[in-house]
Structure formats: C-alpha cells, structure tokens
Design a protein around this motif. Structure first.
Motif, mmCIF file in Angstrom:
data_model
loop_
_atom_site.group_PDB
_atom_site.id
_atom_site.type_symbol
_atom_site.label_atom_id
_atom_site.label_comp_id
_atom_site.label_asym_id
_atom_site.label_seq_id
_atom_site.Cartn_x
_atom_site.Cartn_y
_atom_site.Cartn_z
ATOM 1 N N ASN A 212 0.787 -1.604 0.009
ATOM 2 C CA ASN A 212 0.210 0.232 -0.216
ATOM 3 C C ASN A 212 0.823 1.276 -0.069
ATOM 4 O OD1 ASN A 212 -1.889 1.887 0.444
ATOM 5 N ND2 ASN A 212 -1.731 1.885 2.392
ATOM 6 N N GLN A 213 0.850 2.348 -1.572
ATOM 7 C CA GLN A 213 1.908 3.030 -1.245
ATOM 8 C C GLN A 213 1.144 4.040 -0.806
ATOM 9 O OE1 GLN A 213 2.714 2.715 -5.428
ATOM 10 N NE2 GLN A 213 4.521 1.934 -5.116
ATOM 11 N N HIS A 214 1.758 4.636 0.453
ATOM 12 C CA HIS A 214 0.700 6.192 1.036
ATOM 13 C C HIS A 214 0.708 7.286 -0.361
ATOM 14 C CE1 HIS A 214 -0.306 9.091 4.604
ATOM 15 N NE2 HIS A 214 0.622 9.807 3.327
ATOM 16 N N GLY A 215 -0.536 7.480 -0.032
ATOM 17 C CA GLY A 215 -0.826 8.553 -0.855
ATOM 18 C C GLY A 215 -1.729 8.213 -2.076
ATOM 19 N N VAL A 216 -0.843 6.475 -2.736
ATOM 20 C CA VAL A 216 -1.208 6.688 -3.781
ATOM 21 C C VAL A 216 -2.565 5.748 -4.196
ATOM 22 C CG1 VAL A 216 -0.159 5.446 -5.696
ATOM 23 C CG2 VAL A 216 1.051 7.031 -4.768
ATOM 24 N N THR A 217 -2.530 4.551 -3.491
ATOM 25 C CA THR A 217 -3.589 3.480 -3.595
ATOM 26 C C THR A 217 -4.106 3.251 -1.810
ATOM 27 O OG1 THR A 217 -1.108 1.332 -2.448
ATOM 28 C CG2 THR A 217 -1.482 2.346 -4.999
ATOM 29 N N GLY A 218 -3.823 4.188 -1.276
ATOM 30 C CA GLY A 218 -4.649 4.513 0.300
ATOM 31 C C GLY A 218 -3.188 5.411 1.019
ATOM 32 N N LEU A 219 -3.797 5.119 2.570
ATOM 33 C CA LEU A 219 -3.071 5.879 3.333
ATOM 34 C C LEU A 219 -2.042 5.238 4.288
ATOM 35 C CD1 LEU A 219 -5.611 8.592 4.002
ATOM 36 C CD2 LEU A 219 -3.910 8.640 2.941
ATOM 37 N N VAL A 220 -1.228 5.231 5.231
ATOM 38 C CA VAL A 220 0.137 4.992 5.982
ATOM 39 C C VAL A 220 -0.097 5.250 7.073
ATOM 40 C CG1 VAL A 220 1.629 3.297 6.498
ATOM 41 C CG2 VAL A 220 1.432 3.970 4.378
ATOM 42 N N VAL A 221 -0.907 4.386 8.321
ATOM 43 C CA VAL A 221 -0.119 5.215 9.222
ATOM 44 C C VAL A 221 1.094 4.747 10.333
ATOM 45 C CG1 VAL A 221 -2.388 6.307 9.167
ATOM 46 C CG2 VAL A 221 -1.966 4.270 10.458
ATOM 47 N N PRO A 222 0.975 5.486 11.635
ATOM 48 C CA PRO A 222 1.105 4.829 12.649
ATOM 49 C C PRO A 222 0.697 3.492 13.668
ATOM 50 C CG PRO A 222 1.756 6.720 12.735
ATOM 51 C CD PRO A 222 1.103 6.446 12.211
ATOM 52 N N PRO A 223 1.435 2.609 13.304
ATOM 53 C CA PRO A 223 0.764 1.411 14.467
ATOM 54 C C PRO A 223 0.428 1.690 15.814
ATOM 55 C CG PRO A 223 3.219 0.360 14.758
ATOM 56 C CD PRO A 223 3.218 2.311 13.565
ATOM 57 N N ASN A 224 -0.688 1.738 16.360
ATOM 58 C CA ASN A 224 -1.530 1.508 17.709
ATOM 59 C C ASN A 224 -1.446 2.873 17.647
ATOM 60 O OD1 ASN A 224 -0.876 -0.750 18.868
ATOM 61 N ND2 ASN A 224 1.641 -0.090 18.819
ATOM 62 N N ASP A 225 -1.808 3.954 16.824
ATOM 63 C CA ASP A 225 -1.994 5.307 17.108
ATOM 64 C C ASP A 225 -3.707 5.608 16.500
ATOM 65 O OD1 ASP A 225 -1.982 8.217 16.679
ATOM 66 O OD2 ASP A 225 -0.323 7.898 15.877
ATOM 67 N N PRO A 226 -4.904 5.378 17.879
ATOM 68 C CA PRO A 226 -5.657 5.139 17.124
ATOM 69 C C PRO A 226 -6.020 7.003 16.430
ATOM 70 C CG PRO A 226 -6.079 4.360 19.599
ATOM 71 C CD PRO A 226 -4.601 5.118 18.799
ATOM 72 N N ALA A 227 -5.813 7.617 17.050
ATOM 73 C CA ALA A 227 -6.036 9.271 16.282
ATOM 74 C C ALA A 227 -5.351 8.852 14.748
ATOM 75 C CB ALA A 227 -5.673 10.155 17.183
ATOM 76 N N ALA A 228 -4.656 8.391 14.528
ATOM 77 C CA ALA A 228 -4.023 8.567 12.873
ATOM 78 C C ALA A 228 -5.250 7.933 12.124
ATOM 79 C CB ALA A 228 -2.438 8.394 13.057
ATOM 80 N N LEU A 229 -4.914 6.514 13.477
ATOM 81 C CA LEU A 229 -6.333 5.822 12.315
ATOM 82 C C LEU A 229 -7.294 6.693 11.768
ATOM 83 C CD1 LEU A 229 -6.407 3.368 10.879
ATOM 84 C CD2 LEU A 229 -7.534 2.178 13.420
ATOM 85 N N THR A 230 -7.637 6.900 12.993
ATOM 86 C CA THR A 230 -9.513 8.027 13.268
ATOM 87 C C THR A 230 -8.936 8.634 11.388
ATOM 88 O OG1 THR A 230 -9.612 7.638 15.453
ATOM 89 C CG2 THR A 230 -10.557 9.249 14.416
ATOM 90 N N ALA A 231 -8.216 9.602 11.696
ATOM 91 C CA ALA A 231 -8.257 11.159 10.666
ATOM 92 C C ALA A 231 -8.199 10.114 9.331
ATOM 93 C CB ALA A 231 -6.681 11.555 11.021
ATOM 94 N N ALA A 232 -7.218 9.180 9.584
ATOM 95 C CA ALA A 232 -7.326 8.188 8.093
ATOM 96 C C ALA A 232 -8.438 8.027 7.823
ATOM 97 C CB ALA A 232 -6.265 7.586 7.471
#
Length: 163
Positions: A99-119
């Motif tokens: 999964n290429q960040h910004g191309v095929t989707g988004l990549v977030v840090p693990p164990n980070d609910p806030a980052a996952l929520t934002a994505a």
C-alpha cells in the motif's frame, strides 16, 4: 483493538471485521463495552466468495496491524484488486510496500487510534480521493501482484541466477 478505539470517533462509520483469532473475544468485549456493538460487526471466518463481496461492498479497507508478524498482508492486494483504497500501518515490513501512501491508500503509525481515525475520516469524506486511490490500487495489484507478474519476476530471478 486500535480500529475499535478509532471507531469511537467515527460515529457514521461501520466496521465489518472478518476472520477469527485468539483475541476475538477480547475485541468483541471491547466493542461492546465502548457501545459500538451496532457499528462494529464481527463476521468470523467467511468463504472466499463472501470476502470478495465484502471487498466490493466496502468503501475502504483497513489493515490496522500492530505486530511485525504481519509481513505483507495479502488481504491488502485483494482489496486493491477490488478497487478499494487501503489504510494500513507502517510496521517496517511489507505492508507499506504493498500500500503506497498517498497513491493506493494511506499508511499510519501502528497503535495510534487518532491517526487511524484521521485516515478513515479523510477517505470517507472524500469520494473522488477514494475512487482515485482505489483505481491506483487496482492497477498496482494487477501490475505488481497478479499471478502473471509474480511468475514473470520469479522466472527472471532464476534466469539471472543461472547466468
């Protein structure tokens, strides 16, 4: 558990979780305790045809892995082949190669609910972005991860090794 935590901040989202594992009961209890039982559904093991239908019915696919044992995430390629944008975590393995960040989707840090929520929120509110990333994912799945592409690269490797 990170996806379930993120779902607390995504009141309009529904999560369909496919598969089973040793933490299933714990995650179901977590969803129940958080009041998310109506929006987080545990579907258990599903036949391939049902999984394919779920990919096509989804808006996005999330692989919120927290363990480096997740080395590739074949489910990402399946979701991409179905034209779905992917959100995965950066584990230092192959997940963010697929999964290429910004191309095929988004990549977030693990164990980070806030980052996952934002994505998740970013993709849910931006249909053109979802379509663009989904199509890029479909093309990448076909060009890089199809049986023909993998066979061609394997044969090329052996030809080079024999020279």
């Amino acid at each position: 558990n990170v996806l379930i935590e993120a779902m607390r901040e995504l009141p309009d989202a529904v999560a369909l979780i496919v598969g089973i594992g040793p933490l299933a009961a714990e995650w179901q209890a977590q969803a129940q305790a958080a009041g998310l039982a109506e929006r987080v559904h545990f579907l258990g093991e599903q036949p391939d045809a049902a999984v394919a239908a779920l990919y096509h019915a989804a808006d996005i696919f999330v692989l919120p892995s927290t363990n480096r044992a997740e080395t590739f995430g074949i489910v990402q390629t399946e979701a991409m082949a179905s034209g779905r944008p992917v959100i995965c975590t950066e584990l230092g393995t192959g997940t963010s190669y697929v999964n290429q960040h910004g191309v095929t989707g988004l990549v977030v840090p693990p164990n980070d609910p806030a980052a996952l929520t934002a994505a998740v929120r970013r993709l849910l509110v931006d249909e053109p972005l979802r379509r663009r990333m989904g199509e890029a994912g479909r093309q990448r799945a076909q060009s890089e991860f199809s049986i023909d592409a993998m066979l061609d690269r394997t044969l090329a490797f052996y030809r080079e090794a024999l020279q």
